[in-house]
Write a protein that holds these residues in place. Structure first.
Motif, PDB file in Angstrom:
ATOM      1  N   ARG A   1       3.157   1.102   3.598  1.00 42.76           N
ATOM      2  CA  ARG A   1       3.145  -0.134   4.379  1.00 42.76           C
ATOM      3  C   ARG A   1       2.748  -1.314   3.498  1.00 42.76           C
ATOM      4  O   ARG A   1       1.990  -1.169   2.529  1.00 42.76           O
ATOM      5  CB  ARG A   1       2.204  -0.027   5.559  1.00 42.76           C
ATOM      6  CG  ARG A   1       0.736   0.064   5.196  1.00 42.76           C
ATOM      7  CD  ARG A   1      -0.110   0.331   6.411  1.00 42.76           C
ATOM      8  NE  ARG A   1      -1.534   0.112   6.145  1.00 42.76           N
ATOM      9  CZ  ARG A   1      -2.487   0.418   6.994  1.00 42.76           C
ATOM     10  NH1 ARG A   1      -2.186   0.933   8.177  1.00 42.76           N
ATOM     11  NH2 ARG A   1      -3.747   0.185   6.685  1.00 42.76           N
TER      12      ARG A   1
ATOM     13  N   GLU B   1       0.667  -4.759   3.516  1.00 39.29           N
ATOM     14  CA  GLU B   1      -0.506  -5.245   4.248  1.00 39.29           C
ATOM     15  C   GLU B   1      -0.749  -6.701   3.892  1.00 39.29           C
ATOM     16  O   GLU B   1      -0.562  -7.106   2.745  1.00 39.29           O
ATOM     17  CB  GLU B   1      -1.748  -4.446   3.871  1.00 39.29           C
ATOM     18  CG  GLU B   1      -1.656  -2.981   4.185  1.00 39.29           C
ATOM     19  CD  GLU B   1      -2.836  -2.169   3.689  1.00 39.29           C
ATOM     20  OE1 GLU B   1      -2.987  -1.020   4.129  1.00 39.29           O
ATOM     21  OE2 GLU B   1      -3.615  -2.676   2.837  1.00 39.29           O
TER      22      GLU B   1
ATOM     23  N   ASN C   1       0.871  -1.171   0.000  1.00 37.72           N
ATOM     24  CA  ASN C   1       0.000   0.000   0.000  1.00 37.72           C
ATOM     25  C   ASN C   1       0.913   1.228   0.000  1.00 37.72           C
ATOM     26  O   ASN C   1       1.252   1.773   1.053  1.00 37.72           O
ATOM     27  CB  ASN C   1      -0.922  -0.017   1.210  1.00 37.72           C
ATOM     28  CG  ASN C   1      -1.935   1.110   1.192  1.00 37.72           C
ATOM     29  OD1 ASN C   1      -1.711   2.146   0.566  1.00 37.72           O
ATOM     30  ND2 ASN C   1      -3.033   0.916   1.886  1.00 37.72           N
TER      31      ASN C   1
ATOM     32  N   ASP D   1       4.909  -1.276   8.411  1.00 36.56           N
ATOM     33  CA  ASP D   1       5.177   0.101   8.015  1.00 36.56           C
ATOM     34  C   ASP D   1       6.609   0.248   7.538  1.00 36.56           C
ATOM     35  O   ASP D   1       7.517  -0.414   8.062  1.00 36.56           O
ATOM     36  CB  ASP D   1       4.976   1.055   9.202  1.00 36.56           C
ATOM     37  CG  ASP D   1       3.527   1.196   9.602  1.00 36.56           C
ATOM     38  OD1 ASP D   1       2.659   1.250   8.718  1.00 36.56           O
ATOM     39  OD2 ASP D   1       3.257   1.252  10.820  1.00 36.56           O
TER      40      ASP D   1
ATOM     41  N   THR E   1       5.843  -3.654  12.638  1.00 39.68           N
ATOM     42  CA  THR E   1       5.072  -4.774  12.089  1.00 39.68           C
ATOM     43  C   THR E   1       4.070  -5.220  13.138  1.00 39.68           C
ATOM     44  O   THR E   1       4.407  -5.320  14.319  1.00 39.68           O
ATOM     45  CB  THR E   1       6.002  -5.961  11.739  1.00 39.68           C
ATOM     46  OG1 THR E   1       6.972  -5.513  10.794  1.00 39.68           O
ATOM     47  CG2 THR E   1       5.224  -7.123  11.157  1.00 39.68           C
TER      48      THR E   1
ATOM     49  N   ARG F   1       0.049   4.492   1.858  1.00 37.05           N
ATOM     50  CA  ARG F   1       0.165   4.470   3.322  1.00 37.05           C
ATOM     51  C   ARG F   1       1.553   4.021   3.788  1.00 37.05           C
ATOM     52  O   ARG F   1       1.770   3.863   4.983  1.00 37.05           O
ATOM     53  CB  ARG F   1      -0.913   3.575   3.913  1.00 37.05           C
ATOM     54  CG  ARG F   1      -2.310   4.097   3.567  1.00 37.05           C
ATOM     55  CD  ARG F   1      -3.359   3.356   4.283  1.00 37.05           C
ATOM     56  NE  ARG F   1      -3.715   4.160   5.454  1.00 37.05           N
ATOM     57  CZ  ARG F   1      -4.672   3.854   6.284  1.00 37.05           C
ATOM     58  NH1 ARG F   1      -5.365   2.748   6.114  1.00 37.05           N
ATOM     59  NH2 ARG F   1      -4.956   4.637   7.302  1.00 37.05           N
TER      60      ARG F   1
ATOM     61  N   HIS G   1      -3.838  -9.422   3.907  1.00 34.69           N
ATOM     62  CA  HIS G   1      -5.295  -9.526   3.983  1.00 34.69           C
ATOM     63  C   HIS G   1      -5.680 -11.000   3.989  1.00 34.69           C
ATOM     64  O   HIS G   1      -5.108 -11.796   3.244  1.00 34.69           O
ATOM     65  CB  HIS G   1      -5.949  -8.840   2.778  1.00 34.69           C
ATOM     66  CG  HIS G   1      -5.674  -7.373   2.713  1.00 34.69           C
ATOM     67  ND1 HIS G   1      -6.574  -6.435   3.144  1.00 34.69           N
ATOM     68  CD2 HIS G   1      -4.595  -6.681   2.281  1.00 34.69           C
ATOM     69  CE1 HIS G   1      -6.067  -5.224   2.975  1.00 34.69           C
ATOM     70  NE2 HIS G   1      -4.849  -5.353   2.452  1.00 34.69           N
TER      71      HIS G   1
ATOM     72  N   LEU H   1      -8.196  -6.786   6.428  1.00 36.74           N
ATOM     73  CA  LEU H   1      -6.840  -6.404   6.820  1.00 36.74           C
ATOM     74  C   LEU H   1      -6.471  -7.162   8.092  1.00 36.74           C
ATOM     75  O   LEU H   1      -7.141  -7.058   9.106  1.00 36.74           O
ATOM     76  CB  LEU H   1      -6.756  -4.895   7.060  1.00 36.74           C
ATOM     77  CG  LEU H   1      -5.392  -4.375   7.506  1.00 36.74           C
ATOM     78  CD1 LEU H   1      -4.338  -4.615   6.432  1.00 36.74           C
ATOM     79  CD2 LEU H   1      -5.489  -2.895   7.846  1.00 36.74           C
TER      80      LEU H   1
ATOM     81  N   LEU I   1       0.113  -5.479   9.132  1.00 38.11           N
ATOM     82  CA  LEU I   1       0.818  -4.463   8.344  1.00 38.11           C
ATOM     83  C   LEU I   1       2.274  -4.389   8.754  1.00 38.11           C
ATOM     84  O   LEU I   1       2.653  -4.775   9.859  1.00 38.11           O
ATOM     85  CB  LEU I   1       0.150  -3.104   8.509  1.00 38.11           C
ATOM     86  CG  LEU I   1      -0.010  -2.574   9.940  1.00 38.11           C
ATOM     87  CD1 LEU I   1       1.158  -1.697  10.326  1.00 38.11           C
ATOM     88  CD2 LEU I   1      -1.304  -1.786  10.034  1.00 38.11           C
TER      89      LEU I   1
END
Length: 96
Positions: free
Chosen positions: A13, A15, A8, A27, A40, A11, A17, A22, A25
């Motif tokens: 990060r 992700e 993503n 970052d 994380t 954002r 799913h 979600l 994540l």
């Protein structure tokens, strides 16, 4: 159970799913040819399923594919790289 990992970019990060929800994540911060993983997490409902490892493996593979050097500021990413030596070549060398 359908598991998908996406970057993503908006954002900053990665992700993970699960069945469209979600679940976790990772970052990051991009600086030139370096990606620094800062945090994380996996949601409590999804813990214990190996999702963090799946997500970090995907993130490190994507970093390699794009030629990025990795700075593991996040303890999870650092320990993942320590346990998986095939990713140690991605580490950004510390300044001398």
């Amino acid at each position: 159970m359908a598991v998908d990992v996406v970057d993503n970019v908006e954002r900053s990060r990665f992700e993970v799913h699960v069945d469209g929800k979600l679940a976790g994540l990772a970052d990051y911060r991009l600086r030139g040819a370096t990606i620094a993983f800062t945090h994380t997490e996996v949601a409590a409902d999804f813990e214990g399923q190996g999702l963090a490892g799946t997500m970090v493996r995907h993130a490190l593979d994507a970093s390699r594919d794009t030629g990025l050097r990795v700075v593991p500021l996040c303890s999870y990413v650092a320990s993942y790289i320590e346990r998986h030596p095939e990713y140690q070549d991605l580490l950004e060398a510390a300044p001398e």
